[in-house]
Enzyme design. Structure first.
Site, PDB file in Angstrom:
ATOM      1  N   GLU A  38     -55.754  52.994 -17.756  1.00  0.00           N
ATOM      2  CA  GLU A  38     -56.392  53.568 -16.573  1.00  0.00           C
ATOM      3  C   GLU A  38     -56.828  55.005 -16.857  1.00  0.00           C
ATOM      4  OE1 GLU A  38     -55.139  54.223 -11.860  1.00  0.00           O
ATOM      5  OE2 GLU A  38     -53.584  54.103 -13.404  1.00  0.00           O
ATOM      6  N   LYS A  91     -60.738  50.345  -7.866  1.00  0.00           N
ATOM      7  CA  LYS A  91     -59.328  50.161  -7.538  1.00  0.00           C
ATOM      8  C   LYS A  91     -59.117  50.043  -6.035  1.00  0.00           C
ATOM      9  CE  LYS A  91     -54.843  52.397  -8.520  1.00  0.00           C
ATOM     10  NZ  LYS A  91     -54.242  53.617  -9.123  1.00  0.00           N
ATOM     11  N   CYS A 136     -53.522  49.272 -12.230  1.00  0.00           N
ATOM     12  CA  CYS A 136     -52.235  49.929 -11.995  1.00  0.00           C
ATOM     13  C   CYS A 136     -51.538  49.529 -10.685  1.00  0.00           C
ATOM     14  CB  CYS A 136     -52.424  51.442 -12.086  1.00  0.00           C
ATOM     15  SG  CYS A 136     -50.891  52.369 -12.406  1.00  0.00           S
TER      16      CYS A 136
END
Length: 272
Positions: free
Chosen positions: A44, A118, A152
């Site tokens: 990330e 995300k 994540c």
């Protein structure tokens, strides 16, 4: 789908908020890969580390292939994929209109790309104060393999990754900057996502201290559809390559057809 798919992950320390150093480092690491591979996965925010200063480091990118206007990291990804003839993925800081996104870019060697913003922003670290959340998943296709791409903190939210109609995907990839102090959750949830979705899971995390003094132990993993760990590395930098097999995936799904008993549901996002 083809009988196998080869994926390489790069677990490494990052130069804090230093794009030039990170891109140079990753170029050296990617070009050093000698064995054949089809997909290379980076952590990330691989060009900056997990920075809360998007106003300083954000780049632009077009909404679709061929429009031009890419920032330096996206241009770098295009160049590396063309040279190495691989697919390259990892997340970068992107500005679109007046919003900033933690955006996973899926770059093909042809220069075509897809992206995923995300969805679950890490409020505990104030990510939600600096970035906007995505609303759509990206499921890519490689040689008939379907690949779900997430970032994540998304790992903590199983509904977002859940197979919704028999099998939407075969491989689930998470790119991360996941701190060592919560690595039990990271390792456990990677296995859980593999088991409940009957798919392969690849989690690629960074190692080392970030600019806030937070240590990352890596613990990058590859997990098979039964939850068996095919690869795991803690604390050390590593370039690892695994080959996942269609025959094993199909055998698990046929022998244990748990998906037939799954609940039906619909995810409602903010724009609906």
């Amino acid at each position: 789908m083809d009988s196998s798919l080869t994926i390489t992950g790069i677990q490494t320390n990052l130069h804090w908020e230093d794009k030039k150093a990170n891109l140079q480092m990753f170029e050296e690491k990617i070009l050093s890969i000698s064995q054949p591979t089809e997909i290379v996965v980076l952590p990330e925010m691989f060009s900056t580390g997990f920075s809360m200063k998007p106003e300083l480091f954000a780049e632009t990118m077009p909404a679709r292939t061929g429009m031009g206007g890419e920032g330096e990291t996206v241009q770098w990804m295009k160049r590396i994929t063309a040279r190495k003839k691989i697919i390259l993925t990892g997340s970068v800081i992107i500005k679109e209109d007046q919003d900033y996104y933690n955006r996973l870019v899926w770059m093909l060697p042809t220069g075509q790309f897809g992206y995923y913003d995300k969805r679950h922003l890490f409020a505990y670290g104030n990510e939600d104060q600096h970035y906007s959340a995505g609303t759509k998943r990206l499921i890519a296709s490689v040689k008939g393999w379907k690949i779900n791409l997430l970032v994540c903190y998304d790992l903590r939210y199983p509904v977002w990754a859940r197979q919704q109609s028999s099998f939407e995907y075969d491989v689930l990839i998470y790119v991360a900057n996941w701190p060592e102090k919560r690595n039990i959750a990271w390792k456990t949830l990677l296995q859980a996502r593999a088991i409940e979705n009957q798919c392969y899971v690849v989690g690629v995390n960074r190692v080392g201290d970030d600019g806030n003094g937070i240590y990352h132990s890596g613990d990058s993993m590859v997990v098979d559809p039964l939850g068996e760990i095919l690869y795991h590395k803690k604390d050390e930098e590593d370039i690892f390559t695994v080959t996942v097999e269609k025959s094993h995936l199909e055998k698990v799904r046929e022998r244990f057809p748990f998906w037939k008993d799954a609940d039906q549901f619909k995810i409602i996002t903010d724009n609906e």
